[in-house]
Design a protein around this motif. Sequence first.
Motif, PDB file in Angstrom:
ATOM      1  N   LEU A 262       0.890  -1.164   0.000  1.00  0.00           N
ATOM      2  CA  LEU A 262       0.000   0.000   0.000  1.00  0.00           C
ATOM      3  C   LEU A 262       0.923   1.209   0.000  1.00  0.00           C
ATOM      4  O   LEU A 262       1.671   1.417   0.959  1.00  0.00           O
ATOM      5  CB  LEU A 262      -0.907   0.009   1.238  1.00  0.00           C
ATOM      6  CG  LEU A 262      -1.710   1.300   1.496  1.00  0.00           C
ATOM      7  CD1 LEU A 262      -2.596   1.659   0.310  1.00  0.00           C
ATOM      8  CD2 LEU A 262      -2.548   1.173   2.773  1.00  0.00           C
ATOM      9  N   GLU A 263       0.901   1.988  -1.085  1.00  0.00           N
ATOM     10  CA  GLU A 263       1.864   3.074  -1.249  1.00  0.00           C
ATOM     11  C   GLU A 263       1.208   4.298  -1.876  1.00  0.00           C
ATOM     12  O   GLU A 263       0.278   4.174  -2.679  1.00  0.00           O
ATOM     13  CB  GLU A 263       3.018   2.627  -2.168  1.00  0.00           C
ATOM     14  CG  GLU A 263       3.798   1.418  -1.678  1.00  0.00           C
ATOM     15  CD  GLU A 263       4.688   1.714  -0.479  1.00  0.00           C
ATOM     16  OE1 GLU A 263       4.966   2.915  -0.222  1.00  0.00           O
ATOM     17  OE2 GLU A 263       5.117   0.757   0.193  1.00  0.00           O
ATOM     18  N   HIS A 264       1.717   5.489  -1.525  1.00  0.00           N
ATOM     19  CA  HIS A 264       1.302   6.682  -2.257  1.00  0.00           C
ATOM     20  C   HIS A 264       2.213   6.834  -3.471  1.00  0.00           C
ATOM     21  O   HIS A 264       3.384   6.443  -3.434  1.00  0.00           O
ATOM     22  CB  HIS A 264       1.319   7.922  -1.364  1.00  0.00           C
ATOM     23  CG  HIS A 264       2.673   8.353  -0.896  1.00  0.00           C
ATOM     24  ND1 HIS A 264       3.503   9.151  -1.660  1.00  0.00           N
ATOM     25  CD2 HIS A 264       3.350   8.102   0.253  1.00  0.00           C
ATOM     26  CE1 HIS A 264       4.621   9.380  -0.987  1.00  0.00           C
ATOM     27  NE2 HIS A 264       4.561   8.753   0.164  1.00  0.00           N
ATOM     28  N   VAL A 265       1.659   7.375  -4.542  1.00  0.00           N
ATOM     29  CA  VAL A 265       2.390   7.452  -5.813  1.00  0.00           C
ATOM     30  C   VAL A 265       2.167   8.814  -6.467  1.00  0.00           C
ATOM     31  O   VAL A 265       1.398   9.642  -5.970  1.00  0.00           O
ATOM     32  CB  VAL A 265       1.931   6.334  -6.777  1.00  0.00           C
ATOM     33  CG1 VAL A 265       2.303   4.966  -6.238  1.00  0.00           C
ATOM     34  CG2 VAL A 265       0.420   6.411  -7.037  1.00  0.00           C
ATOM     35  N   ALA A 266       2.842   9.010  -7.595  1.00  0.00           N
ATOM     36  CA  ALA A 266       2.705  10.255  -8.345  1.00  0.00           C
ATOM     37  C   ALA A 266       1.280  10.417  -8.864  1.00  0.00           C
ATOM     38  O   ALA A 266       0.634   9.452  -9.290  1.00  0.00           O
ATOM     39  CB  ALA A 266       3.680  10.269  -9.511  1.00  0.00           C
ATOM     40  N   ALA A 267       0.803  11.636  -8.843  1.00  0.00           N
ATOM     41  CA  ALA A 267      -0.538  11.937  -9.354  1.00  0.00           C
ATOM     42  C   ALA A 267      -0.531  12.000 -10.881  1.00  0.00           C
ATOM     43  O   ALA A 267       0.524  11.989 -11.524  1.00  0.00           O
ATOM     44  CB  ALA A 267      -1.025  13.258  -8.765  1.00  0.00           C
ATOM     45  N   ASN A 268      -1.718  12.072 -11.455  1.00  0.00           N
ATOM     46  CA  ASN A 268      -1.860  12.212 -12.899  1.00  0.00           C
ATOM     47  C   ASN A 268      -1.085  13.442 -13.381  1.00  0.00           C
ATOM     48  O   ASN A 268      -1.244  14.527 -12.825  1.00  0.00           O
ATOM     49  CB  ASN A 268      -3.347  12.359 -13.246  1.00  0.00           C
ATOM     50  CG  ASN A 268      -3.605  12.325 -14.741  1.00  0.00           C
ATOM     51  OD1 ASN A 268      -3.039  13.107 -15.492  1.00  0.00           O
ATOM     52  ND2 ASN A 268      -4.472  11.438 -15.168  1.00  0.00           N
TER      53      ASN A 268
ATOM     54  N   PRO B  77      -2.387  10.180  -5.208  1.00  0.00           N
ATOM     55  CA  PRO B  77      -3.196   8.995  -4.917  1.00  0.00           C
ATOM     56  C   PRO B  77      -2.356   7.828  -4.393  1.00  0.00           C
ATOM     57  O   PRO B  77      -1.159   8.006  -4.103  1.00  0.00           O
ATOM     58  CB  PRO B  77      -3.808   8.667  -6.275  1.00  0.00           C
ATOM     59  CG  PRO B  77      -2.773   9.114  -7.246  1.00  0.00           C
ATOM     60  CD  PRO B  77      -2.179  10.366  -6.646  1.00  0.00           C
ATOM     61  N   HIS B  78      -2.990   6.633  -4.306  1.00  0.00           N
ATOM     62  CA  HIS B  78      -2.329   5.458  -3.762  1.00  0.00           C
ATOM     63  C   HIS B  78      -2.540   4.238  -4.659  1.00  0.00           C
ATOM     64  O   HIS B  78      -3.458   4.212  -5.477  1.00  0.00           O
ATOM     65  CB  HIS B  78      -2.876   5.138  -2.365  1.00  0.00           C
ATOM     66  CG  HIS B  78      -2.570   6.183  -1.338  1.00  0.00           C
ATOM     67  ND1 HIS B  78      -3.174   7.427  -1.342  1.00  0.00           N
ATOM     68  CD2 HIS B  78      -1.731   6.179  -0.280  1.00  0.00           C
ATOM     69  CE1 HIS B  78      -2.716   8.137  -0.327  1.00  0.00           C
ATOM     70  NE2 HIS B  78      -1.852   7.413   0.344  1.00  0.00           N
ATOM     71  N   ILE B  79      -1.685   3.240  -4.442  1.00  0.00           N
ATOM     72  CA  ILE B  79      -1.903   1.930  -5.050  1.00  0.00           C
ATOM     73  C   ILE B  79      -1.939   0.903  -3.926  1.00  0.00           C
ATOM     74  O   ILE B  79      -1.312   1.083  -2.868  1.00  0.00           O
ATOM     75  CB  ILE B  79      -0.805   1.555  -6.063  1.00  0.00           C
ATOM     76  CG1 ILE B  79       0.599   1.604  -5.417  1.00  0.00           C
ATOM     77  CG2 ILE B  79      -0.872   2.454  -7.283  1.00  0.00           C
ATOM     78  CD1 ILE B  79       1.692   1.030  -6.292  1.00  0.00           C
ATOM     79  N   ILE B  80      -2.697  -0.171  -4.148  1.00  0.00           N
ATOM     80  CA  ILE B  80      -2.847  -1.199  -3.121  1.00  0.00           C
ATOM     81  C   ILE B  80      -2.997  -2.558  -3.805  1.00  0.00           C
ATOM     82  O   ILE B  80      -3.524  -2.652  -4.919  1.00  0.00           O
ATOM     83  CB  ILE B  80      -4.082  -0.910  -2.234  1.00  0.00           C
ATOM     84  CG1 ILE B  80      -4.139  -1.831  -1.021  1.00  0.00           C
ATOM     85  CG2 ILE B  80      -5.374  -0.967  -3.037  1.00  0.00           C
ATOM     86  CD1 ILE B  80      -5.197  -1.416   0.008  1.00  0.00           C
ATOM     87  N   GLY B  81      -2.503  -3.608  -3.154  1.00  0.00           N
ATOM     88  CA  GLY B  81      -2.682  -4.934  -3.720  1.00  0.00           C
ATOM     89  C   GLY B  81      -1.636  -5.918  -3.238  1.00  0.00           C
ATOM     90  O   GLY B  81      -0.950  -5.683  -2.229  1.00  0.00           O
ATOM     91  N   TYR B  82      -1.512  -7.020  -3.962  1.00  0.00           N
ATOM     92  CA  TYR B  82      -0.489  -8.006  -3.628  1.00  0.00           C
ATOM     93  C   TYR B  82      -0.027  -8.695  -4.906  1.00  0.00           C
ATOM     94  O   TYR B  82      -0.742  -8.737  -5.920  1.00  0.00           O
ATOM     95  CB  TYR B  82      -1.012  -9.042  -2.619  1.00  0.00           C
ATOM     96  CG  TYR B  82      -2.108  -9.953  -3.121  1.00  0.00           C
ATOM     97  CD1 TYR B  82      -1.814 -11.219  -3.639  1.00  0.00           C
ATOM     98  CD2 TYR B  82      -3.453  -9.546  -3.084  1.00  0.00           C
ATOM     99  CE1 TYR B  82      -2.828 -12.050  -4.104  1.00  0.00           C
ATOM    100  CE2 TYR B  82      -4.465 -10.370  -3.537  1.00  0.00           C
ATOM    101  CZ  TYR B  82      -4.142 -11.628  -4.048  1.00  0.00           C
ATOM    102  OH  TYR B  82      -5.133 -12.457  -4.520  1.00  0.00           O
ATOM    103  N   ALA B  83       1.203  -9.198  -4.859  1.00  0.00           N
ATOM    104  CA  ALA B  83       1.808  -9.885  -6.000  1.00  0.00           C
ATOM    105  C   ALA B  83       2.306 -11.246  -5.530  1.00  0.00           C
ATOM    106  O   ALA B  83       2.782 -11.390  -4.396  1.00  0.00           O
ATOM    107  CB  ALA B  83       2.952  -9.066  -6.565  1.00  0.00           C
ATOM    108  N   VAL B  84       2.199 -12.234  -6.387  1.00  0.00           N
ATOM    109  CA  VAL B  84       2.580 -13.609  -6.038  1.00  0.00           C
ATOM    110  C   VAL B  84       3.863 -13.993  -6.748  1.00  0.00           C
ATOM    111  O   VAL B  84       4.044 -13.715  -7.938  1.00  0.00           O
ATOM    112  CB  VAL B  84       1.453 -14.599  -6.423  1.00  0.00           C
ATOM    113  CG1 VAL B  84       1.835 -16.035  -6.060  1.00  0.00           C
ATOM    114  CG2 VAL B  84       0.144 -14.208  -5.742  1.00  0.00           C
ATOM    115  N   LYS B  85       4.769 -14.634  -6.014  1.00  0.00           N
ATOM    116  CA  LYS B  85       6.040 -15.060  -6.589  1.00  0.00           C
ATOM    117  C   LYS B  85       5.837 -16.229  -7.543  1.00  0.00           C
ATOM    118  O   LYS B  85       5.082 -17.149  -7.219  1.00  0.00           O
ATOM    119  CB  LYS B  85       7.005 -15.472  -5.465  1.00  0.00           C
ATOM    120  CG  LYS B  85       8.374 -15.949  -5.974  1.00  0.00           C
ATOM    121  CD  LYS B  85       9.315 -16.210  -4.829  1.00  0.00           C
ATOM    122  CE  LYS B  85      10.648 -16.728  -5.347  1.00  0.00           C
ATOM    123  NZ  LYS B  85      11.615 -16.975  -4.260  1.00  0.00           N
TER     124      LYS B  85
END
Length: 246
Positions: free
Chosen positions: A175-181, A238-246
């Motif tokens: 869960l991270e904040h990121v660059a806006a549009n 804004p933010h992004i959220i989620g999970y990634a699988v190896k």
Amino acid sequence: MAEAAILVLRTCVTLLALPIYILSFLGLWEPFCEKIFFPFVMDKLSTIQEKKTKKHKLELFRNLPDFKSPSGELKLLEIGTGLGTNFQFYPPGCKVTCTDINPNFQKGLSRNMSKNQHIHYERFLVAAGEDLHQVPSGSVDVVICTFVLCSVHNVNGTLKEALRVLKPGGAFYFLEHVAANPSSWKHFWQHVYYPTWKLVFAGCCLTREIWKNLEQANFSELNLKHIDVSLPWTPVEPHIIGYAVK
């Protein structure tokens, strides 16, 4: 025209924060920020941040038990544990290894440890996300990283380390904040504040497009959503959220 405006406004912000720049030049700001200022500010802001993100974290972490090993054990490593505000979301009995590059969060961390006795704390490592050499390869089921990739020195290096320590089929949660549009005013002001914000808030970068790093990492599966989490008086959205699988 926009670049000129950014440069002028950035200079104004720099002048307002001139004492901090002088302390940094003298080598006095970073030790003060690491030991006193940043832990204090994070302790005060964490309550607001948790209220804004709690529903998102509840949804994010609800499938953590799905990644238990065949023995039924869930070994979890958190990069950038900080105050330990994520502990409340971890399933009972999971074994947690805490890591952080800054060891000066003891007060808040101890408070959240005592409030969350449903999990087993294995150890605390002073380590950067890019260098988890103290953690054996393929040794954990889950890696957690929230509001950390904005300030690591190398995002790709941190993701590479997360992949290394994960077992095959393990998951990396974020869960991270990121660059806006780029066409938005948020993006404009992120570039205005960027240098001073990074200095004041221990390397926090406002303009990282972290979703691109995740898309380019060698995960077999990526579940990612763009969301808005409004944190008053800050450019961290804004933010992004989620999970990634190896």
